[in-house]
Design an enzyme around this catalytic site. Structure first.
Site, PDB file in Angstrom:
ATOM      1  CG  ASP A  13      -1.694   1.197   1.410  1.00 33.00           C
ATOM      2  OD1 ASP A  13      -2.300   1.637   0.408  1.00 33.00           O
ATOM      3  OD2 ASP A  13      -1.731   1.756   2.528  1.00 33.00           O
ATOM      4  CG  ASP A  51      -1.574   7.554   0.487  1.00 34.85           C
ATOM      5  OD1 ASP A  51      -0.938   8.601   0.388  1.00 34.85           O
ATOM      6  OD2 ASP A  51      -2.227   7.051  -0.462  1.00 34.85           O
TER       7      ASP A  51
END
Ligand code: THU
Length: 381
Positions: A8, A10
């Site tokens: 991922d 952020d």
């Protein structure tokens, strides 16, 4: 064993969740609504649409997604500017690639944000073998689609893929895709990550520095024996068998196994036969080994190393509970220094070494008496 890492963005690589929240608060202000950090607590990690939808739902207001999205892009890019938004350890991606592991970026964010952030982190698109944004899939996290897409593109299955996440929705997405999930504690705390199903929790990527192979990374991320009753045998963590037989009985059988294999010792040059027997800590099984000499003397294999390699051929990495050495010498022969080093790889300090001859009583030592300071490779200690 790990073959692919799916990141991922952020909150895992980019220190951007706070900026997103700040811009979210600013947006709701433009429509006359006071939002706070808490407004976004369940709105992170599942793409821009859900980010605004969940926040609006929490606030009990309606809003225009198109307006919000345009505002978000403008303000986010403005704030980021030339700022470095890398979270500690973001260069982990480069080290993983160096170790021969495939990497993918799997962000629910829109493509413009993914590209802005890659630059802001100080990475390049080429650091990833595949990049997916929220625009590449119909169903965003917590659905599994983005991770499944990445695995298809990389040509790997879920059992060799590890997902790195920082939100409950993201963890759920990785678990639904069948991957093991490592959660950062950048956005949620360890208890929340575990409750969401994370297989491993780390502070941030800087916590995992010391690896140069997929196996070493596997051990760092998923020390499967952590918190169990596993015992360290040299470089290996082994869960010892709960003993059902009396120890004296096991010793007797191991001594008999060593004596029997001693007869098979191949020693046409030295005429000094040696037999050995290893008792595996995990299974209690006994493995014999005799010395095997060679016309090229240096190619000779000692009895102890023969027994150890035989045990490993049957079980994989072992812990040595007992090692018997059988020879016809007075006092009985101990393992040579080379064998002690090989034993060190699989022995605990109190592993029992029993020296036996046809004529004398068995003599017992602990491993640490014979080799008080064994060398074990630093990352395996
Ligand atoms: N030998 C062993 O099998 N184990 C030891 O730890 C020391 C030496 C064998 C190797 C060779 O065949 C013979 O003893 C004489 O060196």
């Amino acid at each position: 064993m790990i073959e692919a890492l799916l990141f991922d963005m952020d909150g895992v690589l980019a220190d951007s969740e706070d900026i997103s929240i700040q811009v979210g608060i600013e947006y709701f202000k433009t429509i006359g609504v006071n939002a706070t950090r808490d407004t976004f607590s369940n709105a992170l990690g599942c793409g821009e649409r859900l980010f605004f939808d969940k926040a609006a739902e929490n606030l009990g207001v309606s809003y225009s997604y198109d307006e919000a999205s345009a505002f978000f892009k403008r303000r986010y890019e403005e704030i980021i500017g030339d700022r470095n938004i890398a979270l500690p350890g973001a260069d982990f991606v480069k080290r993983a690639k160096k170790a021969g592991i495939l990497t993918a970026l799997c962000s629910s964010a829109p493509r413009w944000k993914v590209e802005t952030n890659i630059e802001g982190i100080g990475l390049e698109k080429a650091d990833f073998d595949f990049i997916a944004s929220g625009e590449d899939i119909k169903r965003n996290k917590p659905e599994k689609d983005i991770y499944e897409l990445a695995m298809i593109k990389l040509g790997v299955s879920s059992d060799v893929s590890v997902v790195f996440e920082d939100t409950t929705g993201g963890i759920e997405s990785g678990k639904r895709a069948g991957c093991r999930v490592v959660s950062m504690m950048t956005t949620i705390d360890g208890a929340a990550a575990e409750a969401a199903g994370a297989d491993s929790v780390i502070s941030d990527l800087s916590a995992i520095q010391e690896f140069s192979t997929p196996g070493e990374l596997e051990a760092l991320l998923f020390d499967v024996f952590a918190g169990t009753d596993a015992v360290r045998y040299g470089a290996n963590l082994i869960r010892p068998l709960e003993r059902k037989m009396p120890r004296s009985f096991t010793e007797k059988r191991a001594i008999e196994a060593a004596r029997k294999t001693w007869e098979n010792g191949y020693a046409p040059y030295s005429h000094f036969k040696v037999g050995a027997a290893v008792v595996s800590a995990a299974t209690g099984r006994i493995y014999p080994g005799c010395n095997v000499e060679n016309s090229s003397y240096g190619a000779t294999i000692c009895a102890e190393r023969n027994a150890i390699t035989t045990a490993i051929a049957a079980e994989g990495a072992i812990g040595i509970d007992i090692l018997v050495v059988y020879s016809d010498d007075d006092p009985p022969a101990p393992p040579c220094a080379v064998c002690l080093q090989v034993i060190a790889e699989f022995a605990a300090s109190d592993t029992e070494i029993i020296l036996v001859t046809p004529r004398t009583e068995p003599v017992r030592y602990t491993f640490k008496e014979l080799l008080p300071m064994p060398f074990i490779f630093p990352t395996m200690r």
